[in-house]
Design a protein around this motif. Sequence first.
Motif, PDB file in Angstrom:
ATOM      1  N   GLY A 236       0.671  -1.583   0.123  1.00 12.49           N
ATOM      2  CA  GLY A 236      -0.135   0.018   0.337  1.00 12.49           C
ATOM      3  C   GLY A 236       1.116   1.266   0.002  1.00 12.49           C
ATOM      4  N   LYS A 237       2.007   1.038   0.653  1.00 12.07           N
ATOM      5  CA  LYS A 237       2.762   2.360   0.974  1.00 12.07           C
ATOM      6  C   LYS A 237       3.525   2.550  -0.827  1.00 12.07           C
TER       7      LYS A 237
ATOM      8  N   TYR B  18       1.132   5.182  -9.134  1.00 14.24           N
ATOM      9  CA  TYR B  18       0.758   6.616  -9.119  1.00 14.24           C
ATOM     10  C   TYR B  18       2.074   6.665  -7.548  1.00 14.24           C
ATOM     11  N   LYS B  19       3.007   6.602  -7.577  1.00 16.43           N
ATOM     12  CA  LYS B  19       3.989   6.706  -5.930  1.00 16.43           C
ATOM     13  C   LYS B  19       3.929   7.992  -5.807  1.00 16.43           C
TER      14      LYS B  19
ATOM     15  N   HIS C 158       9.008   1.986  -1.418  1.00 19.30           N
ATOM     16  CA  HIS C 158       9.784   1.518  -2.257  1.00 19.30           C
ATOM     17  C   HIS C 158       9.001   0.015  -2.829  1.00 19.30           C
ATOM     18  N   THR C 159       9.025  -0.119  -4.423  1.00 22.93           N
ATOM     19  CA  THR C 159       8.546  -1.232  -4.446  1.00 22.93           C
ATOM     20  C   THR C 159       9.503  -2.862  -4.183  1.00 22.93           C
TER      21      THR C 159
ATOM     22  N   GLY D  44      11.904   4.341  -3.412  1.00 19.00           N
ATOM     23  CA  GLY D  44      10.683   4.948  -2.874  1.00 19.00           C
ATOM     24  C   GLY D  44      10.952   6.497  -3.418  1.00 19.00           C
ATOM     25  N   ASN D  45       9.814   7.184  -3.288  1.00 23.07           N
ATOM     26  CA  ASN D  45      10.169   9.396  -3.152  1.00 23.07           C
ATOM     27  C   ASN D  45      10.157   9.621  -2.675  1.00 23.07           C
ATOM     28  N   PRO D  46      11.501  10.277  -2.242  1.00 24.95           N
ATOM     29  CA  PRO D  46      11.900  11.109  -1.778  1.00 24.95           C
ATOM     30  C   PRO D  46      11.361  12.142  -1.463  1.00 24.95           C
ATOM     31  N   THR D  47      10.540  13.228  -3.090  1.00 23.50           N
ATOM     32  CA  THR D  47      10.154  14.190  -3.071  1.00 23.50           C
ATOM     33  C   THR D  47       8.353  14.490  -2.708  1.00 23.50           C
TER      34      THR D  47
END
Length: 283
Positions: free
Chosen positions: A74-75, A121-122, A128-129, A222-225
């Motif tokens: 889910g994350k 859509y992350k 992370h995946t 992951g998406n750090p932005t």
Amino acid sequence: MSMKETSHNQALPSLEDSYTLSEQQIESYQQKGHIVLRQVASSSEIASYEPIITDLVKELNYHNKPIEQRDTYGKAFIQISNLWEKSEAARRFVLAKRFAKIAAELMGVEGVRIYHDQALYKEPHGGHTPWHQDQIYWPLDTDKTITMWMPLVPISEEVGSMTFASESHRIGYINKMVISDESHRTLAGYIEGKGYEKMSHGAMEAGDATFHAGWTLHSAPGNPTDSMRKVMTVIYYADGLRIAEPDSKARESDLKAWFPGAQPGDLAATAINPLVYSRSVRS
């Protein structure tokens, strides 16, 4: 459909013309199990389709918990499937002959059908995946499957595109682990043990695309932005395949969802698996 929507759809770019692949690109894909292709869709084409796809994702988003309260899956992303059934504009994008022809040529097959599409859509600060093989979910015993992964916004080096384990597609079915912390640990160890090259195509522009085989091991950071990583994916398989006997809960579930009404042994060709490109069919 309203007149406004009809005129809007008529103004959308058609995405029917061809994207030329070189022999080297086809060979590289078949060897490594993945490839990046630049500007498969132009910036102006993406500018037409991205807002429509994003509106659909917002409308259909099922997450109601903050990121930190979700499990690893889910994350990882907001995941919405078969947008092509939900809007004429999404249909034009997903069923585009240009994308399907690339998929057929990379796999070296006569024609391709759609398995399904997915908006991935992350979210800002999404997780992370984990490492996984897509095809453990699909009731298809074949090496003729491929996924197009296309960002609808620029992806910086900081966010990054997917990381692939080159040549891992040659092994086929490794195990039945669904996307999870456990799959990440186990498959990371497997990749290490086999000595596969881990390769990311790094930053990508909107409209660039990676294509990877259904058996190719891959993960994503992951998406750090503070910005949404907006990606549209389309899964294709060779026309003429038959449905395999599901050997897991995941495949049983996918058989019901993506080959509705069909049984193992039937042709993999229901109403929601349109033939999107065939070399022998002239438009």
